[in-house]
Design a protein around this motif. Sequence first.
Motif, mmCIF file in Angstrom:
data_model
loop_
_atom_site.group_PDB
_atom_site.id
_atom_site.type_symbol
_atom_site.label_atom_id
_atom_site.label_comp_id
_atom_site.label_asym_id
_atom_site.label_seq_id
_atom_site.Cartn_x
_atom_site.Cartn_y
_atom_site.Cartn_z
ATOM 1 N N LEU A 75 -3.660 -2.007 10.207
ATOM 2 C CA LEU A 75 -3.977 -1.958 8.972
ATOM 3 C C LEU A 75 -2.686 -1.257 7.926
ATOM 4 O O LEU A 75 -2.920 -0.528 7.781
ATOM 5 C CB LEU A 75 -5.500 -1.593 8.976
ATOM 6 C CG LEU A 75 -5.763 -2.293 7.007
ATOM 7 C CD1 LEU A 75 -6.024 -3.776 7.288
ATOM 8 C CD2 LEU A 75 -7.640 -1.474 6.384
ATOM 9 N N GLY A 76 -1.569 -2.026 7.698
ATOM 10 C CA GLY A 76 -0.951 -1.485 6.739
ATOM 11 C C GLY A 76 -0.088 -0.740 7.561
ATOM 12 O O GLY A 76 0.619 -0.912 9.027
ATOM 13 N N HIS A 129 3.111 -5.446 2.786
ATOM 14 C CA HIS A 129 1.514 -6.210 3.646
ATOM 15 C C HIS A 129 2.189 -7.994 3.789
ATOM 16 O O HIS A 129 1.611 -8.762 3.084
ATOM 17 C CB HIS A 129 0.351 -6.476 3.307
ATOM 18 C CG HIS A 129 -0.754 -4.543 2.893
ATOM 19 N ND1 HIS A 129 -1.199 -4.662 3.810
ATOM 20 C CD2 HIS A 129 -0.069 -3.519 2.776
ATOM 21 C CE1 HIS A 129 -1.683 -3.365 3.613
ATOM 22 N NE2 HIS A 129 -0.805 -2.961 3.364
ATOM 23 N N LEU A 130 3.442 -8.041 4.236
ATOM 24 C CA LEU A 130 3.343 -9.721 4.707
ATOM 25 C C LEU A 130 3.144 -10.961 5.671
ATOM 26 O O LEU A 130 2.472 -10.930 5.607
ATOM 27 C CB LEU A 130 5.480 -9.590 5.011
ATOM 28 C CG LEU A 130 5.858 -8.214 4.117
ATOM 29 C CD1 LEU A 130 7.325 -8.786 4.342
ATOM 30 C CD2 LEU A 130 6.091 -9.086 2.675
ATOM 31 N N VAL A 131 2.919 -9.850 7.282
ATOM 32 C CA VAL A 131 2.808 -11.250 7.914
ATOM 33 C C VAL A 131 1.749 -10.122 8.940
ATOM 34 O O VAL A 131 1.222 -10.615 9.883
ATOM 35 C CB VAL A 131 3.843 -11.906 7.953
ATOM 36 C CG1 VAL A 131 4.664 -12.042 7.907
ATOM 37 C CG2 VAL A 131 5.169 -11.282 9.430
ATOM 38 N N SER A 183 0.983 -1.391 0.140
ATOM 39 C CA SER A 183 -0.066 0.366 0.228
ATOM 40 C C SER A 183 0.610 1.146 0.152
ATOM 41 O O SER A 183 2.238 1.555 0.633
ATOM 42 C CB SER A 183 -1.121 0.029 1.355
ATOM 43 O OG SER A 183 -0.523 -0.128 1.920
ATOM 44 N N ARG A 184 0.555 1.896 -0.727
ATOM 45 C CA ARG A 184 1.018 3.573 -0.663
ATOM 46 C C ARG A 184 0.557 4.790 -0.091
ATOM 47 O O ARG A 184 -0.720 5.143 -0.617
ATOM 48 C CB ARG A 184 1.526 3.965 -1.917
ATOM 49 C CG ARG A 184 2.613 2.570 -2.931
ATOM 50 C CD ARG A 184 2.538 3.344 -4.314
ATOM 51 N NE ARG A 184 1.296 3.787 -5.434
ATOM 52 C CZ ARG A 184 1.697 2.171 -6.588
ATOM 53 N NH1 ARG A 184 1.958 1.582 -6.163
ATOM 54 N NH2 ARG A 184 0.334 2.458 -6.839
ATOM 55 N N MET A 185 1.337 5.492 0.274
ATOM 56 C CA MET A 185 0.823 6.526 1.935
ATOM 57 C C MET A 185 1.658 7.810 0.634
ATOM 58 O O MET A 185 2.555 8.135 1.094
ATOM 59 C CB MET A 185 0.616 6.676 3.197
ATOM 60 C CG MET A 185 0.301 7.723 4.032
ATOM 61 S SD MET A 185 0.417 7.210 5.880
ATOM 62 C CE MET A 185 0.070 9.098 6.258
ATOM 63 N N LYS A 186 0.873 8.722 0.690
ATOM 64 C CA LYS A 186 1.488 10.188 0.513
ATOM 65 C C LYS A 186 1.333 10.802 0.941
ATOM 66 O O LYS A 186 0.667 11.009 1.990
ATOM 67 C CB LYS A 186 0.385 11.000 -0.757
ATOM 68 C CG LYS A 186 0.981 11.965 -1.804
ATOM 69 C CD LYS A 186 0.768 12.655 -2.460
ATOM 70 C CE LYS A 186 0.714 13.715 -3.187
ATOM 71 N NZ LYS A 186 -0.439 14.906 -4.331
ATOM 72 N N TYR A 213 -4.899 7.545 2.842
ATOM 73 C CA TYR A 213 -4.300 6.017 2.159
ATOM 74 C C TYR A 213 -5.833 4.832 3.161
ATOM 75 O O TYR A 213 -5.991 3.971 2.649
ATOM 76 C CB TYR A 213 -2.824 6.210 3.089
ATOM 77 C CG TYR A 213 -2.346 5.028 3.790
ATOM 78 C CD1 TYR A 213 -1.854 3.926 2.344
ATOM 79 C CD2 TYR A 213 -2.987 4.123 5.170
ATOM 80 C CE1 TYR A 213 -1.177 2.513 2.776
ATOM 81 C CE2 TYR A 213 -2.139 3.113 5.167
ATOM 82 C CZ TYR A 213 -1.550 2.682 4.574
ATOM 83 O OH TYR A 213 -1.113 0.759 4.632
ATOM 84 N N LEU A 214 -5.821 5.410 4.358
ATOM 85 C CA LEU A 214 -7.004 4.959 4.804
ATOM 86 C C LEU A 214 -8.433 4.931 4.604
ATOM 87 O O LEU A 214 -8.385 6.726 4.280
ATOM 88 C CB LEU A 214 -7.347 4.945 6.815
ATOM 89 C CG LEU A 214 -8.168 4.289 7.440
ATOM 90 C CD1 LEU A 214 -7.166 2.092 7.342
ATOM 91 C CD2 LEU A 214 -7.472 4.747 8.604
#
Length: 588
Positions: A408-409, A352-354, A338-341, A432-433
Amino acid sequence: MKRDEPTHLGWDGSWDAECDVVVVGSGAGGMSAALTAAHAGLRVTVIEKTAYFGGSTAVSGGAVWIPENTLMAGVGHTDSRASVMRYLDATIGPRMRPELMRAYLDNGPRMVEFMHAHTSAVRFTSRALSPDYQSDLDGASMGGRTLDPAEFDARVLGARFDEVRRPYPQFMALGGMMVNRKDIDRLLAAFTTVEGFAHSTKLVWRYLRDRTRFSRGTRLLLGNALAARLFKSAIDAGITLMSRTSAHQLIHADDRIVGIVVVRDGKHTAIRARHAVVLASGGFAASPAWRARHVPHAEQHSSLSPEGNTGDGMTLALDVGAQLARGNASNAFWSPVSRMKLDDGSARVFPHLVTDRQKPGVIAVNAKGRRFTNESASYHAFVNAMHDTQTLPAYLICDSACLRQYGLGLVRPAVQGFGWATSYRRYLRSGYLIRGNTIADLAKQLGIDAHALEQTVSKANLSARTGRDAEFGRGTQAYSQYLGDPAHGPNPCLGPISTGPFYAVVLYPGDIGSALGLQTNANAQVLDDAGEPITGLYACGNDMNSVMAGNYPAAGITLGPALTFGYIVGREIAAHAKAPAAQGIETQ
């Protein structure tokens, strides 16, 4: 004489410096090769393109997959070559190159023993519980094959600590304190349990003391601990370490690679490598041009690779007649991101691995509002499903109770025991959210079909009650259960989505490193177009094609081969150099 002129017009035959071995890159593979060669009595120079040592290793999870290692008995596990091969046959299939796999499996345990016996700082511990990623297949292990670098106290590096590449900020607490999964659990319980309070107080006090002397915390974990341990060992071994030095041109003469031209501070320097050049520059994942050629949906793709991993080593090798491998299952090791500006216009990328997809109460849907895969599958398998179903992007969805408990992320879980609501303002403001008061409202915000999403959530809630995911079998494999919530039942990966408001983040395909690399033989010698070794040229790490052929069977299948083939490279160079055989290194 230092050279200022461009060297692509031809090398003039003179040398500015010389050593026995030049290693291009300072990640696990390159440092392993350097340490092994140095122990055999060879003079080694490591060049690093960026200002920091450690490469991808320093920002990784640090897992190292070494089947049949001698440490696993200490955590109650045994292993056999037969079971390992059954598992690898099932996960890799006909893409496997048997001679490379044999070299890896034969030498992995030897590499671990060498590092423990003959380096000043490289130490591993064995994971008692770490299921292989396809844990339902024959030959899979529930633990012991995956090793972790031991925690490292970087205060011993003194002023050189700042030369180690920092972890990504999204994986540190308080702006510079490294934490692992156990630390996170205890920090979240700091105000509800005695153990949590004691552990958290100790961590924070240590960190505050560190910040009086250092730019970040010195308690290193994960891949950063491994990178720092390799760096400390290289310093102690007398290896020459050159940062801000880029590889410019391999020098081919007398039917072999005899040296390399590097650029440092704008000056071109020709370094004679009496015995070999080793390419370990980290692969190509940070290069948009390489990704455009070799990665699907490159326009939506993001990489977590450090900025220096732009295919330099591979490009140099191709210029002297090397070949890229063919036939990989994937050309990179995938992870959804995911990408947050950020306010400065840059973006923060989160893999988002684990930490969230596997947790109860989280589902992933496509643009039609339908689930498309098992959310608890490995990160690599999850992105393969995105590619296969054309789910670009995907949406990760949960309710407010789940968000508070698991996060979440980039949105962290709430600390237990606080009575006030956690603020998500900056994540919402950045986009982002995404929040909706109802499922239908959330669907509207996402631009997906509201009725379909409501149906999907209803099915997910039924699965949470029964503990059975009829669509994708989520939570039935040991690997899925390992990353779920063991305190949650009846299925540790299935939970309700019922407490509004509801939240989502957008997922894109991404990677944690490239898998496509140079074709080599079992000794990690780079091969030319005719399949013959290019004398004096070796590759390991992500410059060498994945021994797993672009598959991802378990945690640590990048660093395990990187360290192992680095060890093989160092041993082979020593053997060909006819250097005195050092204790602990087989040269036959």
